[in-house]
Scaffold this motif. Structure first.
Motif, short mmCIF file in Angstrom:
data_model
loop_
_atom_site.label_atom_id
_atom_site.label_comp_id
_atom_site.label_asym_id
_atom_site.label_seq_id
_atom_site.Cartn_x
_atom_site.Cartn_y
_atom_site.Cartn_z
N PRO A 171 7.69 1.97 -12.63
CA PRO A 171 9.06 0.93 -12.46
C PRO A 171 9.51 0.87 -11.12
CG PRO A 171 9.67 3.43 -13.06
CD PRO A 171 7.96 3.56 -13.01
N LEU A 172 9.99 -0.61 -10.98
CA LEU A 172 10.71 -1.12 -9.83
C LEU A 172 12.17 -1.26 -9.78
CD1 LEU A 172 7.86 -3.33 -8.37
CD2 LEU A 172 8.17 -0.69 -7.90
N ASN A 173 12.81 -1.22 -11.13
CA ASN A 173 13.99 -1.69 -11.50
C ASN A 173 14.07 -3.14 -11.02
OD1 ASN A 173 14.91 0.87 -11.97
ND2 ASN A 173 15.17 1.25 -9.72
N GLY A 174 12.77 -4.02 -11.49
CA GLY A 174 13.14 -5.42 -11.25
C GLY A 174 11.70 -5.82 -10.43
N ALA A 175 11.90 -6.68 -9.62
CA ALA A 175 10.83 -7.20 -8.88
C ALA A 175 11.05 -7.08 -7.37
CB ALA A 175 10.57 -8.84 -9.29
N LEU A 176 10.22 -6.98 -6.58
CA LEU A 176 10.45 -6.81 -5.10
C LEU A 176 9.70 -7.91 -4.37
CD1 LEU A 176 9.84 -3.12 -4.38
CD2 LEU A 176 12.06 -4.21 -4.31
N MET A 225 4.05 1.42 8.19
CA MET A 225 4.85 1.33 6.95
C MET A 225 5.10 2.60 6.17
SD MET A 225 6.11 -1.50 7.24
CE MET A 225 5.97 -2.89 8.52
N ALA A 226 4.40 3.75 6.73
CA ALA A 226 4.58 5.03 5.94
C ALA A 226 6.14 5.11 5.63
CB ALA A 226 4.00 6.12 6.75
N GLY A 227 6.21 5.33 4.37
CA GLY A 227 7.58 5.58 3.83
C GLY A 227 8.53 4.65 3.67
N TYR A 228 8.25 3.42 4.05
CA TYR A 228 9.00 2.17 3.85
C TYR A 228 9.04 1.80 2.65
CZ TYR A 228 11.07 -2.33 4.39
OH TYR A 228 12.01 -3.63 4.63
N GLY A 229 7.93 2.00 1.56
CA GLY A 229 8.00 1.62 0.21
C GLY A 229 8.75 2.38 -0.43
N GLU A 230 8.65 4.01 -0.37
CA GLU A 230 9.61 4.66 -0.88
C GLU A 230 11.29 4.36 -0.56
OE1 GLU A 230 10.66 9.66 -1.03
OE2 GLU A 230 8.88 8.64 0.16
N LYS A 231 11.45 3.85 0.71
CA LYS A 231 12.87 3.39 1.00
C LYS A 231 13.26 2.24 0.06
CE LYS A 231 15.66 1.71 4.77
NZ LYS A 231 15.48 1.33 6.38
N LEU A 232 12.28 1.35 0.01
CA LEU A 232 12.61 0.25 -0.92
C LEU A 232 12.89 0.64 -2.23
CD1 LEU A 232 10.20 -2.60 0.28
CD2 LEU A 232 12.40 -2.27 0.94
N SER A 252 0.89 -1.14 0.12
CA SER A 252 0.07 0.02 0.04
C SER A 252 1.04 1.27 -0.05
CB SER A 252 -0.97 -0.07 1.30
OG SER A 252 -1.79 -0.92 1.07
N ASP A 253 2.06 1.14 0.79
CA ASP A 253 2.97 2.41 0.49
C ASP A 253 3.70 2.36 -0.64
OD1 ASP A 253 3.80 4.46 2.63
OD2 ASP A 253 5.83 3.51 2.13
N ILE A 254 4.02 1.34 -1.29
CA ILE A 254 4.54 1.40 -2.58
C ILE A 254 3.74 2.03 -3.45
CG2 ILE A 254 5.35 -0.03 -4.29
CD1 ILE A 254 6.43 -1.84 -2.38
N GLU A 255 2.37 1.81 -3.54
CA GLU A 255 1.49 2.46 -4.37
C GLU A 255 1.47 3.99 -4.13
OE1 GLU A 255 -2.37 -0.73 -4.83
OE2 GLU A 255 -1.96 -0.23 -2.87
N ASN A 256 2.10 4.44 -3.36
CA ASN A 256 1.78 5.99 -3.18
C ASN A 256 2.87 6.49 -4.25
OD1 ASN A 256 -0.14 6.03 -1.15
ND2 ASN A 256 1.56 5.72 0.44
#
Length: 340
Positions: free
Chosen positions: A191-196, A262-269, A152-156
């Motif tokens: 883009p994700l530069n691959g898969a997570l 998890m706010a901000g964790y998606g951006e960190k990944l 959900s955080d990555i979707e941001n």
């Protein structure tokens, strides 16, 4: 000690009684460094030595002062009426007392050090130990919940996951072949530069791997690489370490994470390249599935210079051609998963 230096030659007359029944006997009382010496005034021969730290005054505040060798030995006494000698004995005893070892203080210091060590362990070790334990014991459903929170955080940053049914059906069909039946594959438009790999066997692909690639092999290679680079416990631990102790305690007691854990964790990944597995291990897994490594390697470095082993040892070069990973309609449906 100043007190000892000042009084080490001080002498005074006193009256000594060796036993309760004995007559008083005149003596010379002198102060040594740690002893009180009673001597015969005629011959200067020492009659007895008393340890100053143990000397006890039996009649505080009264004159003449009466001393005994110790509180348990009041049968032997000496009477002194010289104020200077009385003061000297008191001062020397205080000086000796100040230079003694204080077991109570030592015990107190050791106790304080022990408490500091325990508090340090609580502050620095215990939180990490609790978080690691939570990651270890998290059941699959709870790990999936954590993974969904990260997604959900990555979707941001990438946009909402693509949900076109025909494309998702292809991902669900691919999952057992690429990873296992428990894994869930998702696609986001950015883009994700691959898969997570996310907690709960949740894998996320960037839409760029589908739109620009000539076939599904590159995306498949990234999913397999993500499954080999880290296991589910590792990615769960990483997420919980980011969430922090408070969120983990809530997860362990109430069964869910705070909404902003998890706010901000998606951006960190997304800010770092996904971890890569050992090339040999990846080549082995690709060969077992009848897949080549060239398409995957070219998404990392189009020239191949950074991934020579993956280019030179491509399993597809030596293995006989197998059935395609997807049929043309399946590949088209997958490419359009973010459309509409």
């Amino acid at each position: 000690m100043t007190a000892l230096t000042e009084f080490q030659r001080l002498e005074a007359q006193g009256s000594w009684r060796e036993t309760p029944d004995a007559q008083l006997r005149e003596v010379i009382v002198s102060v040594g460094e740690a002893t009180l010496v009673l001597s015969d005034p005629k011959s200067d021969r020492p009659l007895t030595h008393w340890s100053l730290p143990a000397v006890t005054r039996l009649n505080p505040g009264k004159m003449p002062a009466v001393y005994a060798p110790g509180s348990q030995r009041a049968d032997e006494t000496v009477e002194i009426d010289d104020p200077l000698m009385i003061d000297a004995i008191a001062r020397v005893q205080r000086a000796i007392s100040l230079h003694r070892t204080h077991p109570g203080r030592l015990r107190g210091a050791l106790t304080i050090l022990t408490l500091v060590a325990v508090l340090a362990a609580l502050v620095f070790w215990l939180p990490d130990a609790i978080i690691r334990h939570a990651a270890k014991i998290a059941p699959p459903a709870q790990a999936r919940q954590i993974g969904q929170a990260v997604l959900s955080d990555i979707e941001n940053s990438t946009g909402k996951i693509c949900t076109r049914k025909s494309g998702q059906a292809v991902l669900d069909w691919l999952s057992p072949r690429l990873v296992d039946g428990k894994a869930h594959l998702r696609v986001v438009p950015g883009p994700l530069n691959g898969a997570l790999r996310l907690p709960g066997d949740l894998y996320v692909l960037g839409g760029d791997l589908l739109v620009s690639a000539p076939g599904p092999e590159a995306a498949a290679g990234h999913v397999i690489a993500a499954s080999l680079a880290s296991d589910d416990r590792e990615v769960t631990l990483g997420a919980l370490q980011y969430a922090g102790l408070g969120a983990v305690l809530r997860l362990m007691t109430l069964g869910d994470l705070p909404s902003d854990a998890m706010a901000g964790y998606g951006e960190k990944l997304l800010s770092r390249n996904p971890p890569r597995p050992d090339d040999a291990a990846l080549l082995e897994q690709l060969a077992q599935r009848g897949l080549g490594s060239d398409a995957y390697a070219r998404t990392i470095d189009p020239t191949g210079a950074a991934v020579p082993e993956l280019i030179e040892n491509d399993p597809a070069r030596t293995a006989p051609p197998g059935p395609p990973l997807l049929t043309d309609p399946q590949w088209l449906a997958l490419q359009q998963i973010c459309a509409g």
